[in-house]
Scaffold this motif. Structure first.
Motif, PDB file in Angstrom:
ATOM      1  N   VAL A  42       0.848  -1.183   0.000  1.00 56.21           N
ATOM      2  CA  VAL A  42       0.000   0.000   0.000  1.00 56.21           C
ATOM      3  C   VAL A  42       0.894   1.247   0.000  1.00 56.21           C
ATOM      4  O   VAL A  42       1.929   1.275   0.657  1.00 56.21           O
ATOM      5  N   ASP A  43       0.499   2.222  -0.804  1.00 53.69           N
ATOM      6  CA  ASP A  43       1.242   3.477  -0.933  1.00 53.69           C
ATOM      7  C   ASP A  43       2.576   3.363  -1.679  1.00 53.69           C
ATOM      8  O   ASP A  43       3.354   4.310  -1.685  1.00 53.69           O
ATOM      9  N   ALA A  44       2.828   2.213  -2.278  1.00 54.30           N
ATOM     10  CA  ALA A  44       4.052   2.089  -3.077  1.00 54.30           C
ATOM     11  C   ALA A  44       3.970   2.995  -4.303  1.00 54.30           C
ATOM     12  O   ALA A  44       4.978   3.310  -4.928  1.00 54.30           O
ATOM     13  N   GLY A  45       2.738   3.398  -4.631  1.00 57.74           N
ATOM     14  CA  GLY A  45       2.557   4.309  -5.761  1.00 57.74           C
ATOM     15  C   GLY A  45       2.003   3.631  -7.001  1.00 57.74           C
ATOM     16  O   GLY A  45       2.173   4.110  -8.116  1.00 57.74           O
ATOM     17  N   LYS A  46       1.278   2.527  -6.807  1.00 60.00           N
ATOM     18  CA  LYS A  46       0.733   1.766  -7.945  1.00 60.00           C
ATOM     19  C   LYS A  46      -0.222   2.604  -8.789  1.00 60.00           C
ATOM     20  O   LYS A  46      -0.105   2.675 -10.002  1.00 60.00           O
ATOM     21  N   SER A  47      -1.194   3.235  -8.111  1.00 61.37           N
ATOM     22  CA  SER A  47      -2.206   3.992  -8.855  1.00 61.37           C
ATOM     23  C   SER A  47      -1.591   5.199  -9.532  1.00 61.37           C
ATOM     24  O   SER A  47      -1.896   5.501 -10.694  1.00 61.37           O
ATOM     25  N   THR A  48      -0.714   5.897  -8.825  1.00 63.20           N
ATOM     26  CA  THR A  48      -0.070   7.075  -9.403  1.00 63.20           C
ATOM     27  C   THR A  48       0.735   6.675 -10.642  1.00 63.20           C
ATOM     28  O   THR A  48       0.652   7.315 -11.688  1.00 63.20           O
ATOM     29  N   LEU A  49       1.474   5.602 -10.499  1.00 66.02           N
ATOM     30  CA  LEU A  49       2.328   5.129 -11.593  1.00 66.02           C
ATOM     31  C   LEU A  49       1.502   4.794 -12.833  1.00 66.02           C
ATOM     32  O   LEU A  49       1.789   5.264 -13.940  1.00 66.02           O
ATOM     33  N   GLN A  78      -3.036  17.043  -3.887  1.00 66.04           N
ATOM     34  CA  GLN A  78      -2.601  17.111  -5.274  1.00 66.04           C
ATOM     35  C   GLN A  78      -1.727  15.932  -5.684  1.00 66.04           C
ATOM     36  O   GLN A  78      -1.695  15.546  -6.846  1.00 66.04           O
ATOM     37  N   SER A  79      -1.043  15.374  -4.681  1.00 64.57           N
ATOM     38  CA  SER A  79      -0.163  14.258  -5.019  1.00 64.57           C
ATOM     39  C   SER A  79      -0.961  13.051  -5.509  1.00 64.57           C
ATOM     40  O   SER A  79      -0.407  12.089  -6.001  1.00 64.57           O
ATOM     41  N   PHE A  80      -2.282  13.093  -5.369  1.00 67.84           N
ATOM     42  CA  PHE A  80      -3.090  11.955  -5.801  1.00 67.84           C
ATOM     43  C   PHE A  80      -3.724  12.137  -7.175  1.00 67.84           C
ATOM     44  O   PHE A  80      -4.503  11.312  -7.622  1.00 67.84           O
ATOM     45  N   MET A  81      -3.397  13.248  -7.849  1.00 66.13           N
ATOM     46  CA  MET A  81      -4.146  13.537  -9.082  1.00 66.13           C
ATOM     47  C   MET A  81      -4.024  12.434 -10.147  1.00 66.13           C
ATOM     48  O   MET A  81      -4.989  12.137 -10.828  1.00 66.13           O
ATOM     49  N   VAL A 178      10.993   0.124  -9.670  1.00 61.40           N
ATOM     50  CA  VAL A 178      11.665   0.683  -8.490  1.00 61.40           C
ATOM     51  C   VAL A 178      11.261   2.153  -8.468  1.00 61.40           C
ATOM     52  O   VAL A 178      11.871   3.009  -9.099  1.00 61.40           O
ATOM     53  N   ASN A 179      10.156   2.400  -7.762  1.00 64.53           N
ATOM     54  CA  ASN A 179       9.422   3.665  -7.867  1.00 64.53           C
ATOM     55  C   ASN A 179       9.874   4.686  -6.817  1.00 64.53           C
ATOM     56  O   ASN A 179      10.528   4.317  -5.840  1.00 64.53           O
ATOM     57  N   LYS A 180       9.469   5.911  -7.031  1.00 70.57           N
ATOM     58  CA  LYS A 180       9.774   7.032  -6.113  1.00 70.57           C
ATOM     59  C   LYS A 180      11.276   7.257  -5.982  1.00 70.57           C
ATOM     60  O   LYS A 180      11.743   7.733  -4.954  1.00 70.57           O
ATOM     61  N   LEU A 181      12.026   6.897  -7.011  1.00 73.37           N
ATOM     62  CA  LEU A 181      13.470   7.077  -6.931  1.00 73.37           C
ATOM     63  C   LEU A 181      13.823   8.567  -6.962  1.00 73.37           C
ATOM     64  O   LEU A 181      14.950   8.951  -6.668  1.00 73.37           O
ATOM     65  N   ASP A 182      12.839   9.406  -7.293  1.00 74.08           N
ATOM     66  CA  ASP A 182      13.043  10.857  -7.214  1.00 74.08           C
ATOM     67  C   ASP A 182      13.360  11.274  -5.773  1.00 74.08           C
ATOM     68  O   ASP A 182      14.141  12.181  -5.539  1.00 74.08           O
ATOM     69  N   THR A 183      12.800  10.547  -4.822  1.00 74.96           N
ATOM     70  CA  THR A 183      13.029  10.918  -3.415  1.00 74.96           C
ATOM     71  C   THR A 183      14.443  10.556  -2.968  1.00 74.96           C
ATOM     72  O   THR A 183      14.881  10.967  -1.903  1.00 74.96           O
ATOM     73  N   CYS A 217      12.170   4.405 -11.732  1.00 76.71           N
ATOM     74  CA  CYS A 217      11.172   5.347 -12.247  1.00 76.71           C
ATOM     75  C   CYS A 217      10.525   6.170 -11.140  1.00 76.71           C
ATOM     76  O   CYS A 217      10.759   5.931  -9.955  1.00 76.71           O
ATOM     77  N   SER A 218       9.703   7.111 -11.559  1.00 77.88           N
ATOM     78  CA  SER A 218       8.888   7.870 -10.614  1.00 77.88           C
ATOM     79  C   SER A 218       7.503   8.065 -11.210  1.00 77.88           C
ATOM     80  O   SER A 218       7.356   8.683 -12.257  1.00 77.88           O
ATOM     81  N   GLY A 219       6.515   7.532 -10.526  1.00 75.86           N
ATOM     82  CA  GLY A 219       5.138   7.686 -10.986  1.00 75.86           C
ATOM     83  C   GLY A 219       4.684   9.129 -10.867  1.00 75.86           C
ATOM     84  O   GLY A 219       3.846   9.593 -11.635  1.00 75.86           O
ATOM     85  N   LEU A 220       5.256   9.831  -9.912  1.00 75.32           N
ATOM     86  CA  LEU A 220       4.823  11.201  -9.674  1.00 75.32           C
ATOM     87  C   LEU A 220       5.385  12.158 -10.723  1.00 75.32           C
ATOM     88  O   LEU A 220       4.646  12.917 -11.338  1.00 75.32           O
ATOM     89  N   THR A 221       6.701  12.091 -10.956  1.00 77.19           N
ATOM     90  CA  THR A 221       7.300  13.015 -11.925  1.00 77.19           C
ATOM     91  C   THR A 221       7.182  12.485 -13.355  1.00 77.19           C
ATOM     92  O   THR A 221       7.364  13.223 -14.309  1.00 77.19           O
TER      93      THR A 221
HETATM   94  P1  GDP Z   1      -0.921   2.931  -4.062  1.00 77.21           P
HETATM   95  O1  GDP Z   1      -1.570   2.754  -2.724  1.00 77.21           O
HETATM   96  O2  GDP Z   1       0.207   1.966  -4.242  1.00 77.21           O
HETATM   97  O3  GDP Z   1      -1.864   2.937  -5.228  1.00 77.21           O
HETATM   98  O4  GDP Z   1      -0.183   4.363  -4.009  1.00 77.21           O
HETATM   99  P2  GDP Z   1      -0.648   5.772  -4.582  1.00 77.21           P
HETATM  100  O5  GDP Z   1      -0.485   5.818  -6.050  1.00 77.21           O
HETATM  101  O6  GDP Z   1      -1.983   6.092  -4.027  1.00 77.21           O
HETATM  102  O7  GDP Z   1       0.485   6.716  -3.964  1.00 77.21           O
HETATM  103  C1  GDP Z   1       0.693   6.851  -2.588  1.00 77.21           C
HETATM  104  C2  GDP Z   1       1.397   8.165  -2.294  1.00 77.21           C
HETATM  105  O8  GDP Z   1       2.718   8.155  -2.821  1.00 77.21           O
HETATM  106  C3  GDP Z   1       0.723   9.377  -2.923  1.00 77.21           C
HETATM  107  O9  GDP Z   1       0.795  10.453  -2.020  1.00 77.21           O
HETATM  108  C4  GDP Z   1       1.564   9.649  -4.156  1.00 77.21           C
HETATM  109  O10 GDP Z   1       1.540  10.983  -4.554  1.00 77.21           O
HETATM  110  C5  GDP Z   1       2.939   9.262  -3.678  1.00 77.21           C
HETATM  111  N1  GDP Z   1       3.754   8.843  -4.813  1.00 77.21           N
HETATM  112  C6  GDP Z   1       3.421   7.928  -5.742  1.00 77.21           C
HETATM  113  N2  GDP Z   1       4.417   7.771  -6.642  1.00 77.21           N
HETATM  114  C7  GDP Z   1       5.413   8.612  -6.266  1.00 77.21           C
HETATM  115  C8  GDP Z   1       6.724   8.884  -6.800  1.00 77.21           C
HETATM  116  O11 GDP Z   1       7.171   8.339  -7.793  1.00 77.21           O
HETATM  117  N3  GDP Z   1       7.463   9.831  -6.127  1.00 77.21           N
HETATM  118  C9  GDP Z   1       7.007  10.453  -5.029  1.00 77.21           C
HETATM  119  N4  GDP Z   1       7.798  11.352  -4.441  1.00 77.21           N
HETATM  120  N5  GDP Z   1       5.791  10.204  -4.491  1.00 77.21           N
HETATM  121  C10 GDP Z   1       4.999   9.301  -5.103  1.00 77.21           C
END
Ligand code: GDP
Length: 458
Positions: A42-49, A78-81, A178-183, A217-221
């Protein structure tokens, strides 16, 4: 009584060449279909990616994205857009989680990909399984930011659970995002660290090194999703595929077009005149007008009058993998039910009342014991079943024998069990028919185990 594999039915054998080329053509531009499930903590960023990927692929209108951006900003989320692309009901949005296995389709250079979205929240594991049970390949999303990867990977984290589950359901190819590597400032060292831990673990679960690819990668950027990254920190050490290319590179399992017909009836309704319509997914084989199909377990033979698929340009025939509506005649409407099977009369599906299955037990409270009554959930049907025997407990990751005849199966274990049904069911071995050899066990409305059919016993 394993089903015929070596020899396709004569009708099909004669036409193999024709069919395969027609199949490719009808797919449009020769693209093959791929069912993809996305799993991870959870929160790994699946949906965002995946939301961002769909946006970059042009699947989401600019206008809609703009709306999500404004709305999410208003709510301070906004991070959830991008995640909203996949979570498209109000309720899901306000809770910030993905509940349904939302389906999205996108294209890569050589494939048409159906995305089965998988939520990471513990409560929603059953949905994840529905997705995983239909998947050909998977993306495992891990959060590479400091501490987060470790949390998802340690016991209790879902990274391990999901990897074991999809492997247990027969998925063998994996792309690790390997997500969120921007951080982590696109640190190569961090990428290697994450890759190293995962690689060792995935090997023990049964993923071959050659079948796993790691993508920074980064789902966010949006870095390295569709276009190669221009970020200097990343470019300095990475020139491999983007996430989209990695998906494109995964090989599609053999689709079973040249195998005997198998289809589970997903819906039945009245057609024109005295005809009936039957819809569902054609698991194997191909069907065209004037074919005769055997309805099981009833044993009636139906005449196919018309075949419709949701594929543009498809006329009068359907192939393994298609969602299809058949207009059929020669049948009394009262004998057709959801959950029945249609198959090739020359190669019927075995009817069985007892099977052996290899299962993974989920996070259950009450241990499973011999004699337990469960719901056997299989394709579109649910049937009462009894656990006739606990054959053995297996090591969850290696599959090796831990104990013969265990007295009970507690949560998070793997095992071989014998299942007995109150009436004959149409079942196939996973080895023979991947599509028809997976099942789930449910009890009081929650999923307690998932598994594969390993033997047909009676
Ligand atoms: P899910 O539960 O795996 O579907 O995760 P979400 O897509 O809902 O993302 C969880 C949180 O992580 C959100 O606040 C996103 O904005 C943040 N997030 C997702 N991908 C990235 C990323 O690549 N970089 C950063 N910095 N934050 C991210």
């Amino acid at each position: 009584p394993s089903t015929p594999l070596a020899k396709p039915p004569p009708k099909i054998r004669d036409k193999i060449v024709d069919v395969c080329s027609e199949y490719q053509e009808q797919r449009g531009s020769g693209k093959t279909l791929l069912n993809l499930v996305v799993v991870g903590h959870v929160d790994a960023g699946k949906s965002t990616l995946m939301g961002h990927l769909l946006y970059l692929k042009g699947n989401v209108a600019q206008r809609t994205m703009h709306k999500y951006e404004q709305e999410s900003r208003k709510l301070g989320k906004q991070s959830f857009m991008y995640a909203w692309v996949l979570d498209d009901t109000e309720e899901e949005r306000s809770r910030g989680v993905t509940v349904d296995v939302a389906q999205r389709v996108f294209e890569t250079e050589s494939k048409v990909v159906t995305l089965l979205d998988a939520p990471g929240h513990r409560d929603f594991i059953p949905n994840m399984i529905t997705g995983a049970a239909r998947a050909d390949v998977a993306i495992l999303v891990v959060d590479a930011s400091t501490g987060a990867f470790e949390a998802g990977f340690e016991s209790g984290g879902q990274t391990r659970e999901h990897a074991i589950l999809i492997r247990s359901l027969g998925v063998s190819q994996l792309t690790v995002a390997v997500n969120k590597l921007d951080t982590a400032d696109w640190s190569e060292e961090r990428f290697r660290e994450v890759k190293h831990s995962l690689r060792q673990f995935l090997k023990t679960v049964g993923f071959r090194d050659a079948d796993v690819v790691y993508i920074p990668c980064s789902g966010l950027t949006g870095e390295n999703l569709v276009e190669p990254s221009k970020n200097q920190n990343l470019c300095a050490w990475y020139s491999g595929p983007t996430l989209l290319q990695a998906i494109d590179n995964m090989t599609v399992p053999e689709r079973g077009v040249v195998r005997p017909v198998r289809m589970c009836v997903g819906d039945v309704y009245k057609g024109q005149g005295s005809s009936m319509c039957v819809s569902g997914r054609l698991d194997t084989g191909y069907v065209q007008a004037s074919d005769r199909l055997l309805l099981l377990p009833q044993g009636d033979v139906l005449n196919v009058k018309n075949v419709q698929t949701d594929r543009a340009g498809a006329m009068g025939s359907a192939f393994a993998g298609d969602h299809v509506t058949l207009t059929v005649g020669g049948v009394d409407p009262s004998v057709l039910h959801i959950g029945d099977f249609l198959c090739d009369p020359a190669h019927p599906i075995p009817l069985t009342t007892r099977v052996q299955g290899r299962i993974v037990v989920f996070n259950i409270i009450v241990p499973l014991i011999k004699g337990a009554q469960v719901d056997f959930h299989y394709q579109a049907t649910t049937e009462p079943a009894r656990i006739r025997k606990l054959v053995s407990q297996l090591h969850k990751t290696t599959g090796q024998l831990v104990k013969s005849r265990p007295r009970a199966l507690v949560k998070n274990t793997a095992a071989l069990v014998e299942l007995e049904f109150t009436r004959p069911l149409c079942l196939e071995l996973f080895r023979d028919y991947k599509e028809l050899g997976r099942f789930m066990l449910r009890s009081s409305g929650s999923t307690i185990a998932a598994g594969l059919i390993t033997q047909i016993l009676a």
